[in-house]
Design a protein around this motif. Structure first.
Motif, PDB file in Angstrom:
ATOM      1  N   ASN A  24     -68.059  -1.502  39.480  1.00 23.81           N
ATOM      2  CA  ASN A  24     -68.103  -0.737  38.230  1.00 23.81           C
ATOM      3  C   ASN A  24     -68.587   0.698  38.474  1.00 23.81           C
ATOM      4  OD1 ASN A  24     -67.378  -1.256  35.591  1.00 23.81           O
ATOM      5  ND2 ASN A  24     -69.490  -1.113  34.924  1.00 23.81           N
ATOM      6  N   SER A  30     -65.054   9.985  36.830  1.00 23.97           N
ATOM      7  CA  SER A  30     -65.744  11.273  36.654  1.00 23.97           C
ATOM      8  C   SER A  30     -65.264  12.330  37.638  1.00 23.97           C
ATOM      9  CB  SER A  30     -67.246  11.104  36.852  1.00 23.97           C
ATOM     10  OG  SER A  30     -67.738  10.190  35.944  1.00 23.97           O
ATOM     11  N   HIS A  70     -62.841  -0.560  34.046  1.00 20.88           N
ATOM     12  CA  HIS A  70     -64.270  -0.213  34.093  1.00 20.88           C
ATOM     13  C   HIS A  70     -65.001  -0.861  32.907  1.00 20.88           C
ATOM     14  CE1 HIS A  70     -67.696   2.442  34.946  1.00 20.88           C
ATOM     15  NE2 HIS A  70     -67.678   2.902  33.723  1.00 20.88           N
ATOM     16  N   ASN A  71     -64.328  -0.854  31.759  1.00 19.68           N
ATOM     17  CA  ASN A  71     -64.885  -1.457  30.554  1.00 19.68           C
ATOM     18  C   ASN A  71     -64.990  -2.981  30.728  1.00 19.68           C
ATOM     19  OD1 ASN A  71     -65.758  -1.584  27.968  1.00 19.68           O
ATOM     20  ND2 ASN A  71     -63.802  -1.132  26.998  1.00 19.68           N
ATOM     21  N   THR A 122     -72.699   2.897  24.937  1.00 16.85           N
ATOM     22  CA  THR A 122     -71.263   3.138  25.107  1.00 16.85           C
ATOM     23  C   THR A 122     -70.453   2.558  23.944  1.00 16.85           C
ATOM     24  OG1 THR A 122     -71.628   3.212  27.485  1.00 16.85           O
ATOM     25  CG2 THR A 122     -69.385   2.957  26.825  1.00 16.85           C
ATOM     26  N   LYS A 125     -73.509  10.895  28.470  1.00 16.25           N
ATOM     27  CA  LYS A 125     -73.288  10.932  29.925  1.00 16.25           C
ATOM     28  C   LYS A 125     -74.630  10.886  30.661  1.00 16.25           C
ATOM     29  CE  LYS A 125     -70.847  12.102  33.641  1.00 16.25           C
ATOM     30  NZ  LYS A 125     -69.500  12.360  33.939  1.00 16.25           N
ATOM     31  N   HIS A 150     -75.729   7.473  30.694  1.00 19.05           N
ATOM     32  CA  HIS A 150     -74.839   6.713  31.580  1.00 19.05           C
ATOM     33  C   HIS A 150     -75.251   6.875  33.049  1.00 19.05           C
ATOM     34  CE1 HIS A 150     -71.220   4.394  30.735  1.00 19.05           C
ATOM     35  NE2 HIS A 150     -70.759   4.725  31.929  1.00 19.05           N
ATOM     36  N   TYR A 178     -77.031   4.890  38.281  1.00 19.43           N
ATOM     37  CA  TYR A 178     -77.366   5.079  39.707  1.00 19.43           C
ATOM     38  C   TYR A 178     -78.719   4.439  40.025  1.00 19.43           C
ATOM     39  CZ  TYR A 178     -73.361   8.183  39.899  1.00 19.43           C
ATOM     40  OH  TYR A 178     -72.070   8.669  39.856  1.00 19.43           O
ATOM     41  N   ARG A 234     -69.618  11.489  45.219  1.00 19.43           N
ATOM     42  CA  ARG A 234     -69.797  12.036  43.859  1.00 19.43           C
ATOM     43  C   ARG A 234     -70.559  13.365  43.920  1.00 19.43           C
ATOM     44  NH1 ARG A 234     -69.595  14.318  39.876  1.00 19.43           N
ATOM     45  NH2 ARG A 234     -70.214  13.706  37.772  1.00 19.43           N
TER      46      ARG A 234
HETATM   47  C1  HEM Z   1     -69.473  -0.457  28.351  1.00 21.52           C
HETATM   48  C2  HEM Z   1     -68.392  -0.021  28.903  1.00 21.52           C
HETATM   49  C3  HEM Z   1     -68.280   1.290  29.638  1.00 21.52           C
HETATM   50  C4  HEM Z   1     -67.415   2.299  29.340  1.00 21.52           C
HETATM   51  C5  HEM Z   1     -66.395   2.347  28.211  1.00 21.52           C
HETATM   52  C6  HEM Z   1     -67.653   3.354  30.292  1.00 21.52           C
HETATM   53  C7  HEM Z   1     -66.982   4.561  30.338  1.00 21.52           C
HETATM   54  C8  HEM Z   1     -67.127   5.531  31.293  1.00 21.52           C
HETATM   55  C9  HEM Z   1     -66.422   6.799  31.321  1.00 21.52           C
HETATM   56  C10 HEM Z   1     -65.409   7.259  30.259  1.00 21.52           C
HETATM   57  C11 HEM Z   1     -66.819   7.475  32.405  1.00 21.52           C
HETATM   58  C12 HEM Z   1     -66.336   8.859  32.864  1.00 21.52           C
HETATM   59  C13 HEM Z   1     -67.219   9.917  32.258  1.00 21.52           C
HETATM   60  C14 HEM Z   1     -66.695  11.304  32.579  1.00 21.52           C
HETATM   61  O1  HEM Z   1     -65.655  11.687  32.043  1.00 21.52           O
HETATM   62  O2  HEM Z   1     -67.324  12.024  33.377  1.00 21.52           O
HETATM   63  C15 HEM Z   1     -67.798   6.643  33.097  1.00 21.52           C
HETATM   64  C16 HEM Z   1     -68.445   6.999  34.233  1.00 21.52           C
HETATM   65  C17 HEM Z   1     -69.357   6.199  34.900  1.00 21.52           C
HETATM   66  N1  HEM Z   1     -69.730   4.916  34.551  1.00 21.52           N
HETATM   67 FE1  HEM Z   1     -69.181   3.928  32.889  1.00 21.52          FE
HETATM   68  N2  HEM Z   1     -68.642   2.947  31.175  1.00 21.52           N
HETATM   69  C18 HEM Z   1     -69.048   1.700  30.799  1.00 21.52           C
HETATM   70  C19 HEM Z   1     -70.021   0.949  31.417  1.00 21.52           C
HETATM   71  C20 HEM Z   1     -70.633   1.269  32.605  1.00 21.52           C
HETATM   72  C21 HEM Z   1     -71.630   0.476  33.264  1.00 21.52           C
HETATM   73  C22 HEM Z   1     -72.177  -0.858  32.744  1.00 21.52           C
HETATM   74  C23 HEM Z   1     -71.983   1.114  34.393  1.00 21.52           C
HETATM   75  C24 HEM Z   1     -73.013   0.681  35.416  1.00 21.52           C
HETATM   76  C25 HEM Z   1     -72.816  -0.147  36.315  1.00 21.52           C
HETATM   77  C26 HEM Z   1     -71.215   2.333  34.467  1.00 21.52           C
HETATM   78  C27 HEM Z   1     -71.291   3.261  35.475  1.00 21.52           C
HETATM   79  C28 HEM Z   1     -70.646   4.480  35.482  1.00 21.52           C
HETATM   80  C29 HEM Z   1     -70.864   5.503  36.485  1.00 21.52           C
HETATM   81  C30 HEM Z   1     -71.786   5.424  37.706  1.00 21.52           C
HETATM   82  C31 HEM Z   1     -70.065   6.590  36.120  1.00 21.52           C
HETATM   83  C32 HEM Z   1     -69.943   7.930  36.855  1.00 21.52           C
HETATM   84  C33 HEM Z   1     -70.947   8.900  36.240  1.00 21.52           C
HETATM   85  C34 HEM Z   1     -70.948  10.249  36.950  1.00 21.52           C
HETATM   86  O3  HEM Z   1     -71.448  10.346  38.086  1.00 21.52           O
HETATM   87  O4  HEM Z   1     -70.460  11.223  36.361  1.00 21.52           O
HETATM   88  N3  HEM Z   1     -70.420   2.386  33.355  1.00 21.52           N
HETATM   89  N4  HEM Z   1     -67.968   5.468  32.393  1.00 21.52           N
END
Ligand code: HEM
Ligand code: HEM
Length: 194
Positions: free
Chosen positions: A22, A30, A55-56, A116, A130, A133, A137, A183
């Motif tokens: 994930n 990202s 991812h979702n 989210t 964000k 989110h 890490y 990243r």
């Molecule tokens: C609940 C459902 C989730 C959705 C809909 C979601 C959605 C997203 C989206 C849209 C991004 C891209 C953001 C951007 O445009 O920069 C993202 C990035 C990311 N997500 Fe999720 N996410 C979810 C759950 C999770 C979970 C549970 C984790 C943890 C394990 C996670 C870890 C990450 C990480 C590490 C990034 C990259 C962040 C960065 O360095 O910019 N996500 N997520």
């Protein structure tokens, strides 16, 4: 017949692998993954995958695993773990500090899931959402240390670093370190490089 404790350990390992994937997918989302030459070289079937949907999905699969993992531990009549130890981990009968890391990882994960949800995400705005989110890490670090140090037999044995289950933890750690380094590089990359 496997004991509930063994099943709990397997679910813990599955949760760790799912969360690792994930995080990798989140990093791809990202970093404009579709523009990367490696992505463009993949077969068209792979490129059709909707990464955000995946991812979702993996987030919700991980949620189920993270709930069941400690519950089975409590349900196993041979352990002295109770529900209270999940919420007050420092009172756990075995390795309380490392159980606490698991509970904190679960808490951080649930915060990411809650923030989210569409309504909450919209109310927070992209930047704040964000930033929350990015807790993911820290979550990764917590569950990796927890997984590496916890004794699956609850006998306070020191970690056997070459044991198959612990090698899986080490592999996840390696993947997470490499993905996070990528990243960070992407964030600071020279203008125009993708
Ligand atoms: C609940 C459902 C989730 C959705 C809909 C979601 C959605 C997203 C989206 C849209 C991004 C891209 C953001 C951007 O445009 O920069 C993202 C990035 C990311 N997500 Fe999720 N996410 C979810 C759950 C999770 C979970 C549970 C984790 C943890 C394990 C996670 C870890 C990450 C990480 C590490 C990034 C990259 C962040 C960065 O360095 O910019 N996500 N997520
Ligand atoms: C993000 C959440 C969590 C993840 C990814 C996770 C992952 C893991 C992993 C990989 C192991 C090692 C299994 C092995 O070596 O075979 C483990 C063991 C363990 N975990 Fe967790 N864990 C989490 C949350 C929790 C929570 C909330 C508790 C609270 C009680 C907990 C208690 C334990 C215990 C007692 C063990 C040793 C016994 C066993 O293997 O079942 N974990 N966990």
């Amino acid at each position: 017949m496997p004991e509930l404790l063994d099943v709990s350990a397997v679910l813990g390992l599955l949760a760790m692998v799912t969360l690792t994937l994930n995080v990798v997918m989140g990093i791809m989302l990202s970093t404009a993954y579709k523009t990367h030459p490696w992505w463009k070289k993949l077969p068209s079937k792979c490129r059709e995958i909707k990464l955000l949907t995946l991812h979702n999905w993996t987030a919700y699969i991980a949620l189920v695993l993270i709930i069941l993992h400690p519950l089975l531990l409590v349900a196993d009549a041979n352990t002295t773990f109770s529900l209270r130890h999940i919420f007050v981990p420092l009172s756990a009968p075995k390795q309380p500090v490392f159980v606490m890391l698991g509970s904190l990882a679960a808490l951080a994960f649930i915060i990411v899931i809650i923030t989210t949800q569409k309504m909450i995400k919209r109310a927070m705005g992209f930047r704040l959402w964000k930033n929350v989110h990015l807790i993911s890490y820290l979550t990764s670090l917590l569950f990796i240390v927890h997984g590496l140090i916890m004794d699956p037999l609850l006998k306070d044995r020191p970690t056997d670093w070459f044991d198959g289950e612990k090698l899986l933890c080490e592999l996840c750690l390696l993947v997470l370190v490499l993905a996070t380094a990528w990243r960070m590089w992407w964030q600071r990359r020279p203008y125009g490089v993708s």
